[in-house]
Write a protein that holds these residues in place. Structure first.
Motif, short mmCIF file in Angstrom:
data_model
loop_
_atom_site.label_atom_id
_atom_site.label_comp_id
_atom_site.label_asym_id
_atom_site.label_seq_id
_atom_site.Cartn_x
_atom_site.Cartn_y
_atom_site.Cartn_z
N SER A 110 0.83 -1.21 0.00
CA SER A 110 0.00 0.00 0.00
C SER A 110 0.86 1.26 0.00
O SER A 110 0.49 2.28 -0.59
N ILE A 111 2.02 1.19 0.64
CA ILE A 111 2.95 2.33 0.60
C ILE A 111 3.40 2.61 -0.83
O ILE A 111 3.54 3.77 -1.24
N LEU A 122 15.91 -3.09 5.03
CA LEU A 122 15.59 -2.92 3.61
C LEU A 122 14.22 -2.25 3.45
O LEU A 122 14.06 -1.35 2.62
N ALA A 123 13.25 -2.68 4.25
CA ALA A 123 11.91 -2.07 4.18
C ALA A 123 11.96 -0.60 4.58
O ALA A 123 11.25 0.24 4.02
N THR A 155 11.62 5.34 3.30
CA THR A 155 12.22 6.67 3.15
C THR A 155 12.35 7.07 1.68
O THR A 155 12.24 8.25 1.34
N PHE A 156 12.58 6.10 0.81
CA PHE A 156 12.70 6.40 -0.62
C PHE A 156 11.40 6.99 -1.16
O PHE A 156 11.41 7.91 -1.99
N PHE A 157 10.26 6.48 -0.68
CA PHE A 157 8.97 6.98 -1.14
C PHE A 157 8.47 8.14 -0.28
O PHE A 157 7.32 8.57 -0.42
N ALA A 174 18.18 15.27 -0.36
CA ALA A 174 18.11 14.21 -1.37
C ALA A 174 18.16 12.87 -0.66
O ALA A 174 18.80 12.74 0.40
N TRP A 175 17.48 11.89 -1.23
CA TRP A 175 17.42 10.58 -0.58
C TRP A 175 18.78 9.91 -0.59
O TRP A 175 19.54 10.00 -1.56
#
Length: 284
Positions: A52-53, A228-229, A234-236, A247-248
């Motif tokens: 869902s994320i 990893l999750a 954080t990436f999204f 910046a990511w």
């Protein structure tokens, strides 16, 4: 899918057809297949929630901000797990405890004095700067352990005395708060956990034979996949660390150790709330 159908799938995974004259590489492949299927099933809550994320757009849906949509989805997933009897009411109580424990930690970490990370978007279901869905990220870890325990028929050998396990779990949780004031004792606690669980092993059954691995190794592996999750979250842009505001960048590898320690605490809660002492051998 009807509850009875879902339960029958679980029953098939717990008691699969017994293979005959299976050995060597063919046995390895079949056991690995069942291991993977059971892991996927145990990750049902985790998988649906993090899917869902990925799916929910940053702008939200139906006029609701993204954080609120994720909260509603998490409630629906949790309700569906109980309705389909994939989780019992007692297990729901344990998952709720994980939610509360995680939410309390989140409130502290995003507070103005600490600001370890932040949830930058607006949401109607934000309290003290923390969206309510965030507690489900911690609850999903507990849900995974609960589901894996049943599907793999987990048993623990040479588990440390309960009071020691509970004490180290409490100290691990407190250190997430106190290290901002009196120093980070993470590695001292990790050393204590290493000594405490050094002889402990987890026995699990992918197919028809018991397999085992060091319990500490399972903590580290689960912690790695949580890390990893977290990178995906954080990436999204669901939440951001201070170094990711411009910046990511990859979440610091040191967070892996933090998550592994948190898994130890979560495991201890599951071990107590599920009343599994009869499946545990406590070393004298």
């Amino acid at each position: 899918m009807q509850p009875m159908r879902l339960q029958s799938i679980d029953q098939f995974l717990i008691q699969p057809p017994q293979p005959e004259n299976l050995a060597g590489f063919r046995r390895f492949l079949l056991e690995f297949w069942y291991f993977g299927i059971k892991e996927i099933r145990a990750c049902l809550f985790v998988g649906l929630f993090f899917a869902s994320i990925l799916i929910v757009p940053k702008a939200g849906l139906f006029g609701l901000p993204r954080y609120d949509v994720l909260f509603v989805i998490a409630l629906l997933i949790q309700g569906g797990m109980v309705w389909s009897k994939l989780e019992t009411v007692d297990e729901l109580k344990a998952v709720t405890l994980f939610h509360l424990v995680g939410f309390a930690l989140e409130v502290f970490k995003v507070s103005g004095q600490i600001q370890s990370w932040a949830y930058p978007e607006f949401g109607y279901t934000k309290l003290w700067g923390v969206p309510l869905f965030s507690g489900f990220m911690y609850a999903s870890i507990g849900s995974y352990i609960i589901q894996a325990w049943r599907l793999f028929d987990l048993r623990i050998r040479h588990h440390p005395p309960y009071w020691m396990a509970a004490l180290i779990g409490i100290l691990i949780y407190l250190n997430f708060f106190t290290h901002h004031y009196i120093g980070d004792y993470r590695w001292y606690l990790a050393a204590c956990a290493l000594g405490l669980y050094a002889r402990s092993s987890v026995v699990f059954r992918p197919l028809d034979r018991d397999r085992s691995m060091p319990l500490l190794l399972s903590f580290v592996l689960i912690g790695f996949f949580i890390w990893l999750a977290e990178n995906m979250g954080t990436f999204f842009g669901i939440w951001r660390y201070p170094n990711q505001l411009g910046a990511w960048s990859t979440v610091h590898l040191g967070k892996w150790s933090s998550w592994s320690l948190l898994v130890i605490m979560t495991f201890t809660i599951v071990a107590h709330l599920k009343h599994i002492k009869r499946h545990i051998h406590i070393a004298e």
